[in-house]
Design a protein around this motif. Structure first.
Motif, PDB file in Angstrom:
ATOM      1  N   ASN A 287     -10.257  -4.271  -6.064  1.00 44.53           N
ATOM      2  CA  ASN A 287     -10.261  -2.819  -6.190  1.00 44.53           C
ATOM      3  C   ASN A 287      -9.984  -2.205  -4.830  1.00 44.53           C
ATOM      4  O   ASN A 287     -10.615  -2.564  -3.842  1.00 44.53           O
ATOM      5  CB  ASN A 287     -11.612  -2.330  -6.728  1.00 44.53           C
ATOM      6  CG  ASN A 287     -11.918  -2.913  -8.091  1.00 44.53           C
ATOM      7  OD1 ASN A 287     -11.082  -2.889  -8.977  1.00 44.53           O
ATOM      8  ND2 ASN A 287     -13.108  -3.465  -8.235  1.00 44.53           N
ATOM      9  N   VAL A 288      -9.061  -1.265  -4.794  1.00 41.78           N
ATOM     10  CA  VAL A 288      -8.674  -0.612  -3.542  1.00 41.78           C
ATOM     11  C   VAL A 288      -9.047   0.857  -3.622  1.00 41.78           C
ATOM     12  O   VAL A 288      -8.743   1.531  -4.601  1.00 41.78           O
ATOM     13  CB  VAL A 288      -7.160  -0.763  -3.290  1.00 41.78           C
ATOM     14  CG1 VAL A 288      -6.740  -0.014  -2.038  1.00 41.78           C
ATOM     15  CG2 VAL A 288      -6.774  -2.233  -3.197  1.00 41.78           C
ATOM     16  N   THR A 289      -9.708   1.352  -2.572  1.00 41.33           N
ATOM     17  CA  THR A 289     -10.052   2.775  -2.507  1.00 41.33           C
ATOM     18  C   THR A 289      -9.693   3.323  -1.134  1.00 41.33           C
ATOM     19  O   THR A 289      -9.731   2.603  -0.134  1.00 41.33           O
ATOM     20  CB  THR A 289     -11.560   3.009  -2.762  1.00 41.33           C
ATOM     21  OG1 THR A 289     -12.311   2.241  -1.822  1.00 41.33           O
ATOM     22  CG2 THR A 289     -11.960   2.618  -4.166  1.00 41.33           C
ATOM     23  N   LEU A 290      -9.351   4.613  -1.143  1.00 39.79           N
ATOM     24  CA  LEU A 290      -9.102   5.304   0.117  1.00 39.79           C
ATOM     25  C   LEU A 290     -10.435   5.495   0.815  1.00 39.79           C
ATOM     26  O   LEU A 290     -11.341   6.131   0.275  1.00 39.79           O
ATOM     27  CB  LEU A 290      -8.423   6.650  -0.144  1.00 39.79           C
ATOM     28  CG  LEU A 290      -8.179   7.541   1.064  1.00 39.79           C
ATOM     29  CD1 LEU A 290      -7.196   6.899   2.035  1.00 39.79           C
ATOM     30  CD2 LEU A 290      -7.657   8.903   0.607  1.00 39.79           C
ATOM     31  N   GLU A 291     -10.560   4.932   1.981  1.00 36.97           N
ATOM     32  CA  GLU A 291     -11.805   5.017   2.742  1.00 36.97           C
ATOM     33  C   GLU A 291     -11.822   6.267   3.627  1.00 36.97           C
ATOM     34  O   GLU A 291     -12.808   6.975   3.695  1.00 36.97           O
ATOM     35  CB  GLU A 291     -11.960   3.753   3.597  1.00 36.97           C
ATOM     36  CG  GLU A 291     -13.264   3.631   4.321  1.00 36.97           C
ATOM     37  CD  GLU A 291     -14.416   3.268   3.398  1.00 36.97           C
ATOM     38  OE1 GLU A 291     -15.564   3.382   3.860  1.00 36.97           O
ATOM     39  OE2 GLU A 291     -14.204   2.888   2.236  1.00 36.97           O
TER      40      GLU A 291
ATOM     41  N   PHE B 256      -7.876   2.066   4.014  1.00 39.06           N
ATOM     42  CA  PHE B 256      -8.201   1.666   2.658  1.00 39.06           C
ATOM     43  C   PHE B 256      -9.194   0.514   2.701  1.00 39.06           C
ATOM     44  O   PHE B 256      -9.192  -0.288   3.629  1.00 39.06           O
ATOM     45  CB  PHE B 256      -6.952   1.202   1.902  1.00 39.06           C
ATOM     46  CG  PHE B 256      -5.974   2.293   1.638  1.00 39.06           C
ATOM     47  CD1 PHE B 256      -6.094   3.100   0.524  1.00 39.06           C
ATOM     48  CD2 PHE B 256      -4.924   2.527   2.517  1.00 39.06           C
ATOM     49  CE1 PHE B 256      -5.190   4.124   0.282  1.00 39.06           C
ATOM     50  CE2 PHE B 256      -4.023   3.544   2.282  1.00 39.06           C
ATOM     51  CZ  PHE B 256      -4.149   4.349   1.171  1.00 39.06           C
TER      52      PHE B 256
ATOM     53  N   TYR C  52       0.807  -1.222   0.000  1.00 41.00           N
ATOM     54  CA  TYR C  52       0.000   0.000   0.000  1.00 41.00           C
ATOM     55  C   TYR C  52       0.843   1.276   0.000  1.00 41.00           C
ATOM     56  O   TYR C  52       0.290   2.377   0.016  1.00 41.00           O
ATOM     57  CB  TYR C  52      -0.916   0.015   1.230  1.00 41.00           C
ATOM     58  CG  TYR C  52      -2.143  -0.843   1.085  1.00 41.00           C
ATOM     59  CD1 TYR C  52      -3.364  -0.275   0.728  1.00 41.00           C
ATOM     60  CD2 TYR C  52      -2.114  -2.212   1.313  1.00 41.00           C
ATOM     61  CE1 TYR C  52      -4.507  -1.053   0.602  1.00 41.00           C
ATOM     62  CE2 TYR C  52      -3.242  -2.989   1.183  1.00 41.00           C
ATOM     63  CZ  TYR C  52      -4.433  -2.404   0.826  1.00 41.00           C
ATOM     64  OH  TYR C  52      -5.558  -3.173   0.694  1.00 41.00           O
TER      65      TYR C  52
ATOM     66  N   TYR D 159     -10.705  -4.108   5.166  1.00 39.16           N
ATOM     67  CA  TYR D 159     -10.254  -2.766   5.517  1.00 39.16           C
ATOM     68  C   TYR D 159      -8.913  -2.882   6.225  1.00 39.16           C
ATOM     69  O   TYR D 159      -8.727  -3.744   7.074  1.00 39.16           O
ATOM     70  CB  TYR D 159     -11.263  -2.068   6.443  1.00 39.16           C
ATOM     71  CG  TYR D 159     -12.626  -1.921   5.826  1.00 39.16           C
ATOM     72  CD1 TYR D 159     -12.956  -0.788   5.093  1.00 39.16           C
ATOM     73  CD2 TYR D 159     -13.574  -2.934   5.954  1.00 39.16           C
ATOM     74  CE1 TYR D 159     -14.203  -0.670   4.506  1.00 39.16           C
ATOM     75  CE2 TYR D 159     -14.826  -2.816   5.368  1.00 39.16           C
ATOM     76  CZ  TYR D 159     -15.133  -1.684   4.648  1.00 39.16           C
ATOM     77  OH  TYR D 159     -16.366  -1.562   4.059  1.00 39.16           O
TER      78      TYR D 159
ATOM     79  N   ASP E 174     -12.159  -4.463  -2.164  1.00 36.37           N
ATOM     80  CA  ASP E 174     -13.320  -5.331  -2.376  1.00 36.37           C
ATOM     81  C   ASP E 174     -12.870  -6.696  -2.889  1.00 36.37           C
ATOM     82  O   ASP E 174     -11.677  -6.940  -3.092  1.00 36.37           O
ATOM     83  CB  ASP E 174     -14.341  -4.675  -3.318  1.00 36.37           C
ATOM     84  CG  ASP E 174     -13.832  -4.484  -4.736  1.00 36.37           C
ATOM     85  OD1 ASP E 174     -12.841  -5.132  -5.127  1.00 36.37           O
ATOM     86  OD2 ASP E 174     -14.442  -3.687  -5.468  1.00 36.37           O
TER      87      ASP E 174
ATOM     88  N   ASN F  10     -15.974  -6.789   1.988  1.00 31.07           N
ATOM     89  CA  ASN F  10     -14.783  -5.957   1.853  1.00 31.07           C
ATOM     90  C   ASN F  10     -13.795  -6.190   2.992  1.00 31.07           C
ATOM     91  O   ASN F  10     -14.159  -6.618   4.075  1.00 31.07           O
ATOM     92  CB  ASN F  10     -15.170  -4.472   1.841  1.00 31.07           C
ATOM     93  CG  ASN F  10     -16.128  -4.156   0.722  1.00 31.07           C
ATOM     94  OD1 ASN F  10     -15.883  -4.477  -0.427  1.00 31.07           O
ATOM     95  ND2 ASN F  10     -17.234  -3.526   1.062  1.00 31.07           N
TER      96      ASN F  10
ATOM     97  N   ARG G  28      -0.008   4.176  -2.387  1.00 30.48           N
ATOM     98  CA  ARG G  28      -1.324   4.759  -2.073  1.00 30.48           C
ATOM     99  C   ARG G  28      -1.253   5.614  -0.808  1.00 30.48           C
ATOM    100  O   ARG G  28      -1.886   6.663  -0.718  1.00 30.48           O
ATOM    101  CB  ARG G  28      -2.362   3.651  -1.906  1.00 30.48           C
ATOM    102  CG  ARG G  28      -2.722   2.960  -3.200  1.00 30.48           C
ATOM    103  CD  ARG G  28      -3.758   1.859  -2.943  1.00 30.48           C
ATOM    104  NE  ARG G  28      -4.279   1.318  -4.175  1.00 30.48           N
ATOM    105  CZ  ARG G  28      -3.839   0.208  -4.742  1.00 30.48           C
ATOM    106  NH1 ARG G  28      -2.874  -0.479  -4.174  1.00 30.48           N
ATOM    107  NH2 ARG G  28      -4.382  -0.222  -5.858  1.00 30.48           N
TER     108      ARG G  28
END
Length: 161
Positions: free
Chosen positions: A128-132, A121, A59, A99, A124, A97, A62
């Motif tokens: 797919n990784v997204t900033l939470e 982060f 990570y 986290y 899913d 998901n 990111r």
């Protein structure tokens, strides 16, 4: 006896080569088994540390981007974020998901920490990784020799007051 050796020299050489192959194969199998046993006998704390380092390394770009995005309005240069200034704080899962929350201590200059951040982060089941969430926990004032790097004061609680 000498006559027997002369008559069967090819067979004797073949037998010696076969013994060498068996010996080398046995040594190779023992070496591989020792390595496998060493890995299998790792302590849970060692595995945990290695998994955490793997997550940080995975990570890292990111985390740097999230940190750069936050600090961009406060400093003329981006604070440094390295693998050794990040730790895994928490890992959690729900039905769909995963986290992972990291604690980061970015710094400017010769390791003058500018703050402590928690960055979460979400990944899913497709990868797919997204900033939470980016949560700036605490700030630190820059030393006098680095004040020219400051555009404006980072709002929030300060730790060295």
């Amino acid at each position: 006896m000498l006559r027997f050796i002369k008559e069967n020299i090819q067979r004797i050489i073949l037998l010696l080569l076969l013994c060498d192959v068996i010996l080398v194969s046995s040594l190779f199998a023992i070496t591989n088994n020792d390595e496998a046993m060493a890995t299998a006998n790792m302590k849970p704390s060692e595995i945990h540390e290695e998994c955490n380092q793997l997550l940080v390394n995975t990570y890292l770009t990111r985390i740097k981007k999230a940190s750069d995005d936050f600090y961009d309005e406060y400093y003329t240069i981006s604070p440094t974020v390295n693998y050794y200034s990040i730790v895994v704080k928490e890992i959690s899962l729900d039905s769909r998901n995963s986290y992972v929350t990291f604690t980061s201590t970015p710094y400017l200059g010769p390791h003058d920490t500018v703050g402590i951040d928690e960055i979460t982060f979400m990944a899913d089941f497709h990868g797919n990784v997204t900033l939470e969430k980016f949560n700036h926990i605490i700030s630190y004032h820059l030393p006098f020799n680095l004040k020219d790097l400051e555009k404006k004061t980072v709002p929030g609680k300060y730790g060295n007051e």
